[in-house]
Each structure stands twice: as C-alpha cells, then as structure tokens.
Design a protein around this motif. Sequence first.
Motif, short mmCIF file in Angstrom:
data_model
loop_
_atom_site.label_atom_id
_atom_site.label_comp_id
_atom_site.label_asym_id
_atom_site.label_seq_id
_atom_site.Cartn_x
_atom_site.Cartn_y
_atom_site.Cartn_z
N TYR A 97 26.67 11.51 55.67
CA TYR A 97 25.34 11.95 56.08
C TYR A 97 24.45 10.73 56.27
O TYR A 97 24.50 9.79 55.47
CB TYR A 97 24.76 12.87 54.99
CG TYR A 97 23.29 13.19 55.15
CD1 TYR A 97 22.83 13.96 56.21
CD2 TYR A 97 22.34 12.72 54.24
CE1 TYR A 97 21.48 14.24 56.37
CE2 TYR A 97 20.99 12.99 54.39
CZ TYR A 97 20.57 13.75 55.45
OH TYR A 97 19.24 14.03 55.61
N LEU A 98 23.65 10.72 57.34
CA LEU A 98 22.72 9.61 57.59
C LEU A 98 21.31 10.12 57.30
O LEU A 98 20.79 10.96 58.03
CB LEU A 98 22.81 9.16 59.06
CG LEU A 98 24.19 8.71 59.53
CD1 LEU A 98 24.20 8.57 61.06
CD2 LEU A 98 24.59 7.41 58.87
N ALA A 99 20.72 9.64 56.21
CA ALA A 99 19.40 10.15 55.80
C ALA A 99 18.30 9.56 56.67
O ALA A 99 18.30 8.37 56.97
CB ALA A 99 19.15 9.80 54.35
N CYS A 100 17.39 10.41 57.10
CA CYS A 100 16.22 9.95 57.86
C CYS A 100 15.03 9.87 56.93
O CYS A 100 14.22 8.96 57.03
CB CYS A 100 15.90 10.91 58.99
SG CYS A 100 17.03 10.74 60.36
N SER A 101 14.91 10.85 56.05
CA SER A 101 13.78 10.87 55.12
C SER A 101 14.20 11.67 53.90
O SER A 101 15.01 12.59 54.00
CB SER A 101 12.59 11.54 55.82
OG SER A 101 11.95 12.44 54.95
N GLY A 104 27.96 10.52 60.16
CA GLY A 104 26.85 11.43 59.88
C GLY A 104 27.13 12.84 60.38
O GLY A 104 28.21 13.14 60.89
N ILE A 105 26.14 13.67 60.22
CA ILE A 105 26.27 15.07 60.66
C ILE A 105 26.37 15.11 62.19
O ILE A 105 27.21 15.82 62.76
CB ILE A 105 25.03 15.90 60.19
CG1 ILE A 105 24.79 15.72 58.68
CG2 ILE A 105 25.19 17.36 60.55
CD1 ILE A 105 25.92 16.10 57.81
N CYS A 106 25.54 14.29 62.83
CA CYS A 106 25.54 14.28 64.30
C CYS A 106 26.88 13.79 64.85
O CYS A 106 27.44 14.39 65.78
CB CYS A 106 24.43 13.36 64.81
SG CYS A 106 22.79 14.00 64.47
N ILE A 163 18.13 19.23 64.36
CA ILE A 163 16.90 19.69 63.70
C ILE A 163 17.03 19.51 62.19
O ILE A 163 18.03 19.91 61.59
CB ILE A 163 16.59 21.17 64.05
CG1 ILE A 163 16.50 21.33 65.57
CG2 ILE A 163 15.29 21.62 63.38
CD1 ILE A 163 16.11 22.69 66.06
N ASP A 164 16.01 18.88 61.60
CA ASP A 164 15.94 18.69 60.15
C ASP A 164 14.86 19.60 59.58
O ASP A 164 13.83 19.82 60.23
CB ASP A 164 15.52 17.25 59.82
CG ASP A 164 16.59 16.23 60.12
OD1 ASP A 164 17.76 16.62 60.24
OD2 ASP A 164 16.25 15.04 60.24
N SER A 165 15.08 20.06 58.36
CA SER A 165 14.06 20.87 57.69
C SER A 165 13.78 20.33 56.30
O SER A 165 14.69 19.85 55.62
CB SER A 165 14.52 22.32 57.58
OG SER A 165 13.49 23.10 56.99
N1 SME Z 1 20.90 13.21 59.61
C1 SME Z 1 21.56 12.84 60.83
C2 SME Z 1 20.97 11.60 61.42
C3 SME Z 1 19.90 11.85 62.40
S1 SME Z 1 18.43 12.23 61.70
O1 SME Z 1 18.58 13.56 61.05
C4 SME Z 1 17.22 12.27 62.76
C5 SME Z 1 23.05 12.66 60.57
O2 SME Z 1 23.50 12.67 59.42
O3 SME Z 1 23.78 12.48 61.55
#
Ligand code: SME
Length: 160
Positions: free
Chosen positions: A106-110, A83-85, A133-135
């Motif tokens: 990418y890990l989708a939250c919503s 994911g992004i994190c 931070i998500d927008s």
């Molecule tokens: N989108 C993130 C995961 C964490 S959520 O945004 C809360 C990612 O791709 O790592």
Amino acid sequence: MTNNLNNMKELFDSLLSQIDKLVGTSMPTSEKLQAVCDVLHDNVIHYDWVGFYIVDKNNKRELVLGPFAGAPTEHVRIPFGKGICGQAAETREVFVVPDVAKETNYLACSLNVKSEIVVPILNSGELVGELDIDSHKPEAFATEDTEFLRKVVDIVGRLI
Ligand code: SME
C-alpha cells in the motif's frame, strides 16, 4: 437505512447524468477529467480524494497521475504491481480496500485515509487508466459505490 440507500441512488443517478453531459461538451479532455474529479469529490461526502492515474504511453507498465481533486500526493508515478493502484493495474479488477492499515502493499498518501477503491478503466479491452478514490471513513465503499464508479469509468473510458 433504506432511505439512505435511496438517497445515494438518487445522488449517483444525478451525478451520472452530470458526468455524461460534461463528457459530451467540447472541453479539452484534461478539463473534462478534472471536472469529473470535482463532481465526485464535491458531491459524495465519503470521497475525500478522487483522481485519475493514466497508463504511460511510453512505459506501458507505469501509471502517471492525471487530474485529481483533494490534497496533492507524492505518488505521481506508480509501477504496475506497486500499491493498491499498481495491483489493480495487474488484475484489471476493481480493488476495494476497507482498511488500508491491513494492506502490506500500500502507498500511503495521508494518515487520514482509512479506505480506498480503485476502478480500472478499459478501452477496447485494454487498460488505459484508473479511477482512484480515498476516504477518511473506514469501510467507506459499498457495492453501490462499485456499481456507480463502474458506470463512471465506462463513460470516461471513451475519452482516454
Ligand atoms: N494509495 C494508493 C496510492 C495513490 S494515493 O491513494 C493518491 C496505492 O496504494 O496505490
């Protein structure tokens, strides 16, 4: 536009001073981190989800969800690289994603989330966590956000 930028600068300066003050209080660390999330989430219109991921002390290649403000997420543990994190954890660089739909790792939250910024938190050169931070707004994060959030994590890094 210039007016907007001035307004954002004033807002960011005022939030930095609030954050600096609350970090200096005698609250427990987790409450301070929660208060930082709340201040950012409640005052910056394009910050729809604000949370901390902390490097797991028992598994230094995994991030654990800490205090956050916004909708609950299923991503409570994120391995480095995922994911992004997880990618930001590997590079230790700020990762700005203007359009999350274009990211394959990418890990989708919503489905409402359109853009994201992850700011690594370093303590004595070591990665200790991240501010994520998500927008709901596409391309929500400008250079001013990056500069502001770097200052936020400089303050918060002392706590973790
Ligand atoms: N989108 C993130 C995961 C964490 S959520 O945004 C809360 C990612 O791709 O790592």
